[in-house]
Design an enzyme around this catalytic site. Structure first.
Site, PDB file in Angstrom:
ATOM      1  N   GLY A  83     -96.239  58.764 -89.569  1.00 51.21           N
ATOM      2  CA  GLY A  83     -97.329  58.341 -88.700  1.00 51.21           C
ATOM      3  C   GLY A  83     -97.638  59.423 -87.685  1.00 51.21           C
ATOM      4  CG  ASN A  84    -101.341  60.067 -85.912  1.00 50.25           C
ATOM      5  OD1 ASN A  84    -101.614  61.239 -86.105  1.00 50.25           O
ATOM      6  ND2 ASN A  84    -102.006  59.085 -86.502  1.00 50.25           N
ATOM      7  NE  ARG A  87     -91.574  55.023 -84.000  1.00 45.16           N
ATOM      8  CZ  ARG A  87     -90.914  53.897 -83.792  1.00 45.16           C
ATOM      9  NH1 ARG A  87     -89.784  53.924 -83.117  1.00 45.16           N
ATOM     10  NH2 ARG A  87     -91.356  52.754 -84.263  1.00 45.16           N
ATOM     11  CE  LYS A 145     -93.235  54.603 -88.988  1.00 46.72           C
ATOM     12  NZ  LYS A 145     -94.171  55.333 -88.069  1.00 46.72           N
ATOM     13  N   GLY A 153    -107.261  55.599 -93.930  1.00 42.70           N
ATOM     14  CA  GLY A 153    -105.921  56.139 -93.674  1.00 42.70           C
ATOM     15  C   GLY A 153    -104.962  55.658 -94.753  1.00 42.70           C
ATOM     16  CG  ASP A 177    -101.401  54.597 -91.737  1.00 37.81           C
ATOM     17  OD1 ASP A 177    -102.602  54.758 -92.057  1.00 37.81           O
ATOM     18  OD2 ASP A 177    -101.030  54.545 -90.543  1.00 37.81           O
ATOM     19  NE  ARG A 178    -107.169  51.022 -91.389  1.00 40.19           N
ATOM     20  CZ  ARG A 178    -108.502  51.078 -91.283  1.00 40.19           C
ATOM     21  NH1 ARG A 178    -109.112  52.259 -91.210  1.00 40.19           N
ATOM     22  NH2 ARG A 178    -109.219  49.971 -91.263  1.00 40.19           N
ATOM     23  CG  ASP A 215     -99.361  49.924 -88.806  1.00 39.89           C
ATOM     24  OD1 ASP A 215     -98.614  50.035 -87.812  1.00 39.89           O
ATOM     25  OD2 ASP A 215     -99.263  50.646 -89.808  1.00 39.89           O
ATOM     26  CB  SER A 240    -100.204  56.419 -83.011  1.00 33.47           C
ATOM     27  OG  SER A 240     -98.978  56.913 -83.448  1.00 33.47           O
TER      28      SER A 240
HETATM   29  N1  ADP Z   1     -88.459  54.497 -79.521  1.00 30.43           N
HETATM   30  C1  ADP Z   1     -89.786  54.646 -79.644  1.00 30.43           C
HETATM   31  N2  ADP Z   1     -90.311  55.881 -79.800  1.00 30.43           N
HETATM   32  C2  ADP Z   1     -91.632  56.054 -79.914  1.00 30.43           C
HETATM   33  N3  ADP Z   1     -92.505  55.037 -79.884  1.00 30.43           N
HETATM   34  C3  ADP Z   1     -92.051  53.788 -79.728  1.00 30.43           C
HETATM   35  C4  ADP Z   1     -90.674  53.535 -79.608  1.00 30.43           C
HETATM   36  N4  ADP Z   1     -90.520  52.201 -79.486  1.00 30.43           N
HETATM   37  C5  ADP Z   1     -91.739  51.654 -79.522  1.00 30.43           C
HETATM   38  N5  ADP Z   1     -92.678  52.602 -79.649  1.00 30.43           N
HETATM   39  C6  ADP Z   1     -94.106  52.325 -79.751  1.00 30.43           C
HETATM   40  O1  ADP Z   1     -94.397  52.381 -81.139  1.00 30.43           O
HETATM   41  C7  ADP Z   1     -95.512  53.233 -81.357  1.00 30.43           C
HETATM   42  C8  ADP Z   1     -95.267  54.034 -82.609  1.00 30.43           C
HETATM   43  O2  ADP Z   1     -95.114  53.133 -83.669  1.00 30.43           O
HETATM   44  P1  ADP Z   1     -95.077  53.652 -85.146  1.00 30.43           P
HETATM   45  O3  ADP Z   1     -95.281  52.470 -86.004  1.00 30.43           O
HETATM   46  O4  ADP Z   1     -93.871  54.480 -85.384  1.00 30.43           O
HETATM   47  O5  ADP Z   1     -96.373  54.575 -85.111  1.00 30.43           O
HETATM   48  P2  ADP Z   1     -96.912  55.668 -86.095  1.00 30.43           P
HETATM   49  O6  ADP Z   1     -96.868  55.051 -87.475  1.00 30.43           O
HETATM   50  O7  ADP Z   1     -98.287  55.889 -85.606  1.00 30.43           O
HETATM   51  O8  ADP Z   1     -96.045  56.883 -85.995  1.00 30.43           O
HETATM   52  C9  ADP Z   1     -95.649  54.117 -80.144  1.00 30.43           C
HETATM   53  O9  ADP Z   1     -96.994  54.407 -79.926  1.00 30.43           O
HETATM   54  C10 ADP Z   1     -95.060  53.274 -79.041  1.00 30.43           C
HETATM   55  O10 ADP Z   1     -96.065  52.507 -78.416  1.00 30.43           O
HETATM   56  C1  PAZ Z   2    -105.927  54.793 -87.998  1.00 30.32           C
HETATM   57  C2  PAZ Z   2    -104.737  55.718 -88.122  1.00 30.32           C
HETATM   58  C3  PAZ Z   2    -104.833  56.811 -87.075  1.00 30.32           C
HETATM   59  C4  PAZ Z   2    -103.458  54.910 -87.887  1.00 30.32           C
HETATM   60  O1  PAZ Z   2    -102.376  55.798 -87.827  1.00 30.32           O
HETATM   61  P1  PAZ Z   2    -100.980  55.460 -87.108  1.00 30.32           P
HETATM   62  O2  PAZ Z   2    -101.254  54.662 -85.890  1.00 30.32           O
HETATM   63  O3  PAZ Z   2    -100.186  54.648 -88.098  1.00 30.32           O
HETATM   64  O4  PAZ Z   2    -100.329  56.778 -86.835  1.00 30.32           O
HETATM   65  C5  PAZ Z   2    -104.652  56.316 -89.561  1.00 30.32           C
HETATM   66  O5  PAZ Z   2    -104.663  55.314 -90.510  1.00 30.32           O
HETATM   67  C6  PAZ Z   2    -105.791  57.273 -89.833  1.00 30.32           C
HETATM   68  O6  PAZ Z   2    -105.719  58.427 -89.480  1.00 30.32           O
HETATM   69  N1  PAZ Z   2    -106.875  56.778 -90.493  1.00 30.32           N
HETATM   70  C7  PAZ Z   2    -108.015  57.565 -90.903  1.00 30.32           C
HETATM   71  C8  PAZ Z   2    -109.314  56.888 -90.512  1.00 30.32           C
HETATM   72  C9  PAZ Z   2    -109.541  55.536 -91.177  1.00 30.32           C
HETATM   73  O7  PAZ Z   2    -108.590  54.852 -91.598  1.00 30.32           O
HETATM   74  O8  PAZ Z   2    -110.728  55.157 -91.298  1.00 30.32           O
HETATM   75  K     K Z   3     -98.268  53.190 -89.112  1.00 31.14           K
END
Ligand code: ADP
Ligand code: PAZ
Ligand code: K
Length: 254
Positions: free
Chosen positions: A9-10, A12, A14, A101, A103-104, A123, A126
């Site tokens: 993700g943007n 982390r 997983k 995206g 992930d979506r 979801d 970020s």
């Molecule tokens: N330990 C952590 N580290 C970073 N972000 C966290 C943590 N715990 C909760 N968060 C929240 O979770 C969000 C990131 O969730 P995540 O599903 O990993 O996002 P993405 O898929 O965008 O990387 C952060 O924006 C923050 O609000």
């Molecule tokens: C909307 C998102 C930024 C979500 O990303 P995440 O919060 O999981 O990091 C990602 O799915 C993305 O970059 N989408 C592209 C634009 C779209 O889905 O229309």
């Molecule tokens: K995500």
């Protein structure tokens, strides 16, 4: 066969290591950069990996670099998932399917495979996305808004006298009596209100019938703790979808 699944993700990464008999190991890597591939390789040093599957919303170069790093580390096939017009029985209704995206798309596949019915996917990462898959398995679009951490950052950037701690993880939602409380609860109300309002609109699209919700993402549990609704929570929803796509597209080739 042991597959390393990654959801970049943007914020982390997983990951899960899946074998036919179940999940062998799982974790989160905080920084989504090229070094993260090395950090991950170190973590997985003691495991044998037969294939890697990646869902990444990071830019192409960073994703390719990570894929290369993992390929040389594990000497195996590295599959980078892409968004398609149709996968695993789910149809992509986006005007430009490839713009969705990944992930979506993975989460939508994971959710529809799980429920085999109309489903709303929230979801809270970020960004907070609220997406709709209808009863026939068509991805009917959704909503994108900043997540809690981004909202927090925006408030900090755009104000001079709102000083607050960024620890917004509290379960109390009454009117805040300090800046910390007011911001923490304000952001939670904002996210909850957005999710509910999007959900209502989707129910209208679904002929007025409410649609079950599956929540995922780093802020899903904090949101669920303050929401009255009892939605499902699936931490690995993106990875579940990725695993379906990987099995459909790659496993026969290996
Ligand atoms: N330990 C952590 N580290 C970073 N972000 C966290 C943590 N715990 C909760 N968060 C929240 O979770 C969000 C990131 O969730 P995540 O599903 O990993 O996002 P993405 O898929 O965008 O990387 C952060 O924006 C923050 O609000
Ligand atoms: C909307 C998102 C930024 C979500 O990303 P995440 O919060 O999981 O990091 C990602 O799915 C993305 O970059 N989408 C592209 C634009 C779209 O889905 O229309
Ligand atoms: K995500």
């Amino acid at each position: 066969m042991t597959t390393l699944l990654l959801d970049c993700g943007n914020t982390r990464i997983k990951w899960q290591l899946r074998a036919p008999d179940g999940i062998r190991a799982a974790g989160v890597v905080e920084l989504a950069t090229a070094e993260a591939a090395d950090a991950l390789a170190l973590l997985l040093d003691s495991w044998a990996v037969d294939a890697v599957a990646i869902s990444s919303v990071r830019n192409k170069a960073a994703t390719a670099e990570m894929a290369e790093g993992l390929k040389s580390r594990f000497s195996c096939r590295v599959f980078v998932a892409e968004v398609s017009a149709c996968a695993c029985g789910i149809e992509n209704g986006y005007h430009q399917p490839q713009r969705l995206g990944v992930d979506r798309w993975m989460a939508a596949i994971g959710a529809y495979k799980k429920l085999s019915s109309a489903v709303v996917i929230v979801d809270a990462g970020s960004a907070i996305t609220v997406d709709y898959v209808d009863a026939r398995g068509v991805f009917r679009g959704g909503y994108i808004a900043p997540g809690l951490k981004l909202l927090c950052g925006a408030l900090q950037l755009g104000t001079e006298d709102v000083h607050f701690s960024t620890d917004y993880d509290n379960k109390e939602m009454s009117a805040g009596l300090s800046t910390d409380e007011a911001v923490a609860r304000g952001l939670m109300h904002m996210a909850m209100g957005y999710i509910r309002s999007a959900q209502d609109e989707i129910a209208r699209q679904n002929k007025g019938d409410s649609v079950p919700v599956i929540m995922t993402g780093g802020d899903a549990l904090s949101l669920l703790a303050v929401m009255q609704e009892e939605h499902d929570y699936i931490e690995s929803l993106v990875l579940d979808g990725l695993n379906w796509v990987f099995e459909e597209e790659v496993v026969d080739e290996l």
